[in-house]
Scaffold this active site. Structure first.
Site, PDB file in Angstrom:
ATOM      1  CB  SER A 165      27.673  35.755  40.912  1.00 19.21           C
ATOM      2  OG  SER A 165      27.742  35.808  39.496  1.00 19.21           O
ATOM      3  CG  ASP A 209      32.031  29.719  41.531  1.00 21.02           C
ATOM      4  OD1 ASP A 209      32.649  28.710  41.937  1.00 21.02           O
ATOM      5  OD2 ASP A 209      32.584  30.816  41.319  1.00 21.02           O
ATOM      6  CG  HIS A 264      31.204  35.075  39.125  1.00 21.29           C
ATOM      7  ND1 HIS A 264      30.191  34.151  39.053  1.00 21.29           N
ATOM      8  CD2 HIS A 264      32.203  34.456  39.805  1.00 21.29           C
ATOM      9  CE1 HIS A 264      30.564  33.030  39.652  1.00 21.29           C
ATOM     10  NE2 HIS A 264      31.781  33.205  40.128  1.00 21.29           N
TER      11      HIS A 264
END
Length: 366
Positions: free
Chosen positions: A34, A151, A61
């Site tokens: 991310s 995540d 992401h």
């Protein structure tokens, strides 16, 4: 001088072996990243050898547009492309999840699904890791890189539960260490190394025979089915865990509380999934939206009351004008109070460069 920049080497062109031919080794590498993840990704793929006997799948992401496949293809020896729904994958290739779709693995092919967001993201890391764990068991290597929130932790737990390997970028090497710190807290990590060492490590692990695949926990199977949009009913949600008093930040439905070992997670019946940290972040975003709306409302009421007061003064209704003026002052005071609250919640950068994301009023991209 011959320009070879856009040519594919014979070794790269011939790496088209089917996953079925790689049944004994760890031939599935799944990587999640991310915020701060692009540079370590570039370093990793540039260090992977041309003869890598594994397929690599990446979730980053991203927003609505992603140039990641092109960025990685410039530095990688392996061919890098966007994952395609229903397409068969082959070892010696890198596949990147496109914006807006979860990337899942099943059999020898990839699936793209516009399923419920997980941890405020789609694509999310957990669905890829779970699907890989279910399909390939101990032949999976899961890797987490720089990023905010948590995540990937649940997905990495799934990889470990079936006998796979778990690796993370060292938190001191990560621009945003939250994701890897979460994994280190809740997952039995096999390797924690800087990005400069991950490429060679993955090449070594992929060449080794995999261990025994263990049975997948039922919750992993159910959550993978939800991501694949095979289950999305209240009856199925009842199997997730205990019904909590909290509501889903995405759809306002009830949240089920899942106890994944010592890790607390949440899902709603439509499939939105959150770690406890992601729920807190979503609630912070909602609170900021309410506060900004409240500030705007008080400011508008104050301005409207002032205009009405001025109108009454021109009509020589001094008493009513004074009352409206007082109300405008009260609304201004309320607006000032809300503004002070918002000011206290704005981004604060600490001395070590970390950011308090709870107070910025915007959804983090990491």
């Amino acid at each position: 001088m011959v320009d070879t920049r856009n040519r594919i080497s014979p070794a790269r062109a011939n790496r088209t072996s089917s996953p079925r031919e790689q049944a004994r080794n760890r031939f599935i590498i799944v990587i999640g990243a991310s915020a701060g993840g692009i540079e370590p990704l570039k370093k990793i793929v540039s260090d992977l050898p041309a003869e890598l006997p594994a397929a690599v799948f990446i979730v980053l992401h991203v927003g609505q547009i992603s140039y990641l496949p092109a960025i990685l293809d410039r530095v990688a020896t392996l061919k890098t492309s966007v994952a395609e729904n229903g397409a068969f994958f082959r070892t010696g290739n890198i596949y990147v999840a496109p914006p807006g779709f979860h990337l899942l693995l099943h059999g020898d092919h990839m699936m793209l699904r516009r399923g419920p967001r997980e941890n405020l993201a789609r694509p999310a890391i957990d669905p890829l890791f779970r699907s890989a764990a279910l399909s390939y068991g101990a032949r999976v290597i899961g890797v987490l890189l720089s990023g905010a929130l948590s995540d990937g932790t649940a997905g990495l737990r799934a990889v470990k539960a079936v006998g796979g390997i778990a690796a993370v970028q060292h938190p001191k090497d990560a621009v945003v260490p939250s994701m890897v710190e979460s994994a280190l807290q809740y997952v039995e990590i096999d390797y924690c190394v800087p990005a400069t060492k991950l490429g060679s490590l993955l090449a070594k692990l992929a060449a080794e025979p995999a261990g025994e695949t263990l049975p997948a926990p039922p919750i992993v199977r159910l959550e993978a089915a939800i991501a694949a949009q095979e289950h999305s009913t209240m009856k199925e949600a009842d199997r997730l865990g205990e019904l909590s008093v909290f509501t889903c930040p995405e759809c306002n439905g009830p949240l089920w509380e899942l106890k994944d070992g010592d890790m607390l997670r949440y899902r709603c019946h439509t499939g939105h999934a959150f770690t406890a940290e992601a729920v807190l972040e979503a609630q912070a975003i909602e609170a900021d939206e309410i506060l900004w709306s409240l500030l705007r409302s008080h400011q508008q009421r104050a301005e409207f009351a002032r205009r009405m007061a001025e109108r009454e003064r021109t009509r020589h209704r001094s008493q009513l004008a004074r009352e409206l003026g007082q109300r405008a002052e009260e609304y201004d005071a309320d607006a000032a109070l809300v503004e002070r609250i918002l000011e206290s919640r704005r981004v604060r950068v600490t001395g070590n460069g970390t950011v308090d994301q709870e107070s910025n009023g915007k959804k983090p991209e990491g």
